[in-house]
Scaffold this motif. Sequence first.
Motif, PDB file in Angstrom:
ATOM      1  N   ASP A  28       0.811  -1.217   0.000  1.00  0.00           N
ATOM      2  CA  ASP A  28       0.000   0.000   0.000  1.00  0.00           C
ATOM      3  C   ASP A  28       0.847   1.272   0.000  1.00  0.00           C
ATOM      4  O   ASP A  28       0.329   2.359   0.224  1.00  0.00           O
ATOM      5  N   GLN A  29       2.131   1.155  -0.269  1.00  0.00           N
ATOM      6  CA  GLN A  29       3.027   2.313  -0.246  1.00  0.00           C
ATOM      7  C   GLN A  29       2.989   3.045  -1.579  1.00  0.00           C
ATOM      8  O   GLN A  29       3.155   2.448  -2.635  1.00  0.00           O
ATOM      9  N   LEU A  30       2.817   4.353  -1.518  1.00  0.00           N
ATOM     10  CA  LEU A  30       2.826   5.174  -2.719  1.00  0.00           C
ATOM     11  C   LEU A  30       4.229   5.274  -3.318  1.00  0.00           C
ATOM     12  O   LEU A  30       4.411   5.243  -4.531  1.00  0.00           O
ATOM     13  N   LEU A  31       5.263   5.341  -2.473  1.00  0.00           N
ATOM     14  CA  LEU A  31       6.625   5.583  -2.953  1.00  0.00           C
ATOM     15  C   LEU A  31       7.351   4.333  -3.437  1.00  0.00           C
ATOM     16  O   LEU A  31       8.364   4.444  -4.109  1.00  0.00           O
ATOM     17  N   ILE A  32       6.862   3.159  -3.071  1.00  0.00           N
ATOM     18  CA  ILE A  32       7.561   1.930  -3.444  1.00  0.00           C
ATOM     19  C   ILE A  32       6.677   1.143  -4.405  1.00  0.00           C
ATOM     20  O   ILE A  32       5.650   0.597  -4.020  1.00  0.00           O
ATOM     21  N   VAL A  33       7.103   1.095  -5.656  1.00  0.00           N
ATOM     22  CA  VAL A  33       6.296   0.487  -6.707  1.00  0.00           C
ATOM     23  C   VAL A  33       6.282  -1.034  -6.594  1.00  0.00           C
ATOM     24  O   VAL A  33       5.243  -1.653  -6.707  1.00  0.00           O
TER      25      VAL A  33
END
Length: 148
Positions: free
Chosen positions: A79-84
Amino acid sequence: QGRHPKFPTPPEGWKPPTKMLRMAYEEWLGHANTTDDKLTPENPHWYYRLIGCGAQGRCDKDSSEYLFDELPFFQPRNDQLLIVEPQRQKGIHCRFGMKGVIAENHFDGSRNAIAVMGGERRYILAHPEQCPSMALYPKDHPSARHSA
């Protein structure tokens, strides 16, 4: 000395470009805070690195796992925006360089984020298709992914 677990027999005449030393940040800072007249190629340049691997468990016993507590946005979660691609994350590597420390041509196998806390740094970025033009050591060399 001069041995790397992946490369048991280094090429003849090869010397590691750096030494790994364990020290506290305060000790490194004492080395790094040097005057311009001592910033010569003959004098040592100091580079400080903290590594946190989190749930991967591939770091040594003295790794800096608190980095994931201090920088929660780097937690490898879906659910992390910065880690694809969190499953491909290789941990957190925080590096602190003193004035005069440089990094030769190289490529990193993971994403990077850069924060300059003081002073200035210059970065020259190239597209991955440029790697063949960067005079990189071959894959089986102890300094693989760095330039010759």
